[in-house]
Design a protein around this motif. Structure first.
Motif, mmCIF file in Angstrom:
data_model
loop_
_atom_site.group_PDB
_atom_site.id
_atom_site.type_symbol
_atom_site.label_atom_id
_atom_site.label_comp_id
_atom_site.label_asym_id
_atom_site.label_seq_id
_atom_site.Cartn_x
_atom_site.Cartn_y
_atom_site.Cartn_z
ATOM 1 N N GLU A 88 24.144 14.556 3.740
ATOM 2 C CA GLU A 88 23.298 13.564 4.412
ATOM 3 C C GLU A 88 21.942 13.371 3.734
ATOM 4 N N ASP A 89 21.636 14.187 2.732
ATOM 5 C CA ASP A 89 20.423 13.979 1.941
ATOM 6 C C ASP A 89 20.632 12.930 0.846
ATOM 7 N N THR A 90 21.859 12.485 0.670
ATOM 8 C CA THR A 90 22.157 11.486 -0.348
ATOM 9 C C THR A 90 21.393 10.197 -0.085
ATOM 10 N N ALA A 91 20.626 9.764 -1.074
ATOM 11 C CA ALA A 91 19.792 8.574 -0.930
ATOM 12 C C ALA A 91 19.067 8.325 -2.243
ATOM 13 N N VAL A 92 18.414 7.192 -2.324
ATOM 14 C CA VAL A 92 17.440 6.950 -3.382
ATOM 15 C C VAL A 92 16.097 7.461 -2.874
ATOM 16 N N TYR A 93 15.460 8.272 -3.660
ATOM 17 C CA TYR A 93 14.186 8.871 -3.277
ATOM 18 C C TYR A 93 13.048 8.160 -4.009
ATOM 19 N N PHE A 94 12.020 7.818 -3.242
ATOM 20 C CA PHE A 94 10.875 7.093 -3.754
ATOM 21 C C PHE A 94 9.598 7.897 -3.558
ATOM 22 N N CYS A 95 8.718 7.869 -4.560
ATOM 23 C CA CYS A 95 7.396 8.426 -4.379
ATOM 24 C C CYS A 95 6.419 7.282 -4.106
ATOM 25 N N ALA A 96 5.336 7.609 -3.423
ATOM 26 C CA ALA A 96 4.373 6.578 -3.039
ATOM 27 C C ALA A 96 2.987 7.191 -2.920
ATOM 28 N N THR A 97 1.977 6.330 -3.048
ATOM 29 C CA THR A 97 0.605 6.788 -2.939
ATOM 30 C C THR A 97 -0.187 5.913 -1.963
ATOM 31 N N ARG A 98 -1.048 6.572 -1.193
ATOM 32 C CA ARG A 98 -1.940 5.889 -0.249
ATOM 33 C C ARG A 98 -3.365 6.199 -0.683
ATOM 34 N N TYR A 99 -4.134 5.138 -0.947
ATOM 35 C CA TYR A 99 -5.472 5.317 -1.496
ATOM 36 C C TYR A 99 -6.385 6.171 -0.627
ATOM 37 N N SER A 100 -7.123 7.064 -1.313
ATOM 38 C CA SER A 100 -8.278 7.756 -0.741
ATOM 39 C C SER A 100 -8.132 8.015 0.752
ATOM 40 N N ALA A 101 -7.096 8.736 1.073
ATOM 41 C CA ALA A 101 -6.707 8.864 2.475
ATOM 42 C C ALA A 101 -7.421 9.976 3.216
ATOM 43 N N GLY A 102 -8.368 10.653 2.576
ATOM 44 C CA GLY A 102 -8.996 11.783 3.244
ATOM 45 C C GLY A 102 -8.090 12.991 3.183
ATOM 46 N N ASP A 103 -8.497 14.034 3.852
ATOM 47 C CA ASP A 103 -7.757 15.287 3.745
ATOM 48 C C ASP A 103 -7.210 15.745 5.091
ATOM 49 N N TYR A 104 -7.035 14.784 5.996
ATOM 50 C CA TYR A 104 -6.507 15.175 7.306
ATOM 51 C C TYR A 104 -5.320 14.310 7.720
ATOM 52 N N TYR A 105 -5.518 13.006 7.701
ATOM 53 C CA TYR A 105 -4.474 12.119 8.198
ATOM 54 C C TYR A 105 -3.315 12.046 7.214
ATOM 55 N N ILE A 106 -2.091 12.156 7.736
ATOM 56 C CA ILE A 106 -0.885 12.028 6.913
ATOM 57 C C ILE A 106 -0.069 10.849 7.438
ATOM 58 N N ALA A 107 0.029 9.820 6.629
ATOM 59 C CA ALA A 107 0.791 8.637 6.998
ATOM 60 C C ALA A 107 2.280 8.904 6.826
ATOM 61 N N THR A 108 3.063 8.477 7.805
ATOM 62 C CA THR A 108 4.506 8.653 7.730
ATOM 63 C C THR A 108 5.249 7.318 7.738
ATOM 64 N N SER A 109 4.508 6.232 7.782
ATOM 65 C CA SER A 109 5.114 4.913 7.768
ATOM 66 C C SER A 109 4.979 4.310 6.389
ATOM 67 N N ALA A 110 6.062 3.718 5.893
ATOM 68 C CA ALA A 110 6.070 3.166 4.542
ATOM 69 C C ALA A 110 5.003 2.103 4.352
ATOM 70 N N ILE A 111 4.722 1.348 5.377
ATOM 71 C CA ILE A 111 3.763 0.248 5.258
ATOM 72 C C ILE A 111 2.361 0.749 4.969
ATOM 73 N N GLU A 112 2.090 1.995 5.219
ATOM 74 C CA GLU A 112 0.750 2.556 5.023
ATOM 75 C C GLU A 112 0.488 2.977 3.582
ATOM 76 N N TYR A 113 1.488 2.906 2.726
ATOM 77 C CA TYR A 113 1.338 3.314 1.340
ATOM 78 C C TYR A 113 1.113 2.095 0.440
ATOM 79 N N ASN A 114 0.310 2.295 -0.596
ATOM 80 C CA ASN A 114 -0.122 1.179 -1.432
ATOM 81 C C ASN A 114 0.793 0.892 -2.622
ATOM 82 N N TYR A 115 1.255 1.928 -3.286
ATOM 83 C CA TYR A 115 2.085 1.739 -4.470
ATOM 84 C C TYR A 115 3.314 2.631 -4.405
#
Length: 126
Positions: A88-115
């Motif tokens: 069930e881990d079979t998939a295409v895996y993508f890396c992404a970056t969210r600009y200058s996000a600080g050191d506390y909040y962790i975004a889990t939604s794809a729309i929150e990532y920039n590239y």
């Protein structure tokens, strides 16, 4: 900005893979870095993310205790160590970056990532 993920492949259930993602075009030293995956016919889902200092991480429930995310700010890279892989881990895996996000909040939604990277295929056989 370009992100290139690599390290995917075909592995038997119970095996391990290490994904890597290198970012070029800008420093991600202060960015939140994440991994997502998308299986055929399914939406892209959050897998793991790590804050810029590396002190905070978050994982999707099904990969906790099996996957480990890490980063190397000097190399502008993020990694995903995947152990005890399941079909069930079979998939295409993508890396992404969210600009200058600080050191506390962790975004889990794809729309929150920039590239995004182009993805690397992981196939786990039973």
């Amino acid at each position: 900005v370009q992100l290139q993920a690599y390290g995917g492949g075909l592995v038997q259930a119970g095996g391990s893979l290490r994904l890597s993602c290198i970012v070029s075009g800008r420093s991600v030293r202060f960015d939140l870095l994440g991994w997502f995956r998308q299986a055929p016919g399914k939406e892209r889902e959050f897998v793991a993310a790590i804050t810029w200092s590396g002190t905070r991480t978050e994982y999707e429930d099904s990969v906790k205790d099996r996957f480990t995310i890490s980063r190397d700010n000097d190399k502008n890279m993020v990694y995903l160590q995947m152990n005890s892989l399941k079909p069930e881990d079979t998939a295409v895996y993508f890396c992404a970056t969210r600009y200058s996000a600080g050191d506390y909040y962790i975004a889990t939604s794809a729309i929150e990532y920039n590239y995004w990277g182009q993805g690397t295929q992981v196939t786990v056989s039973s």
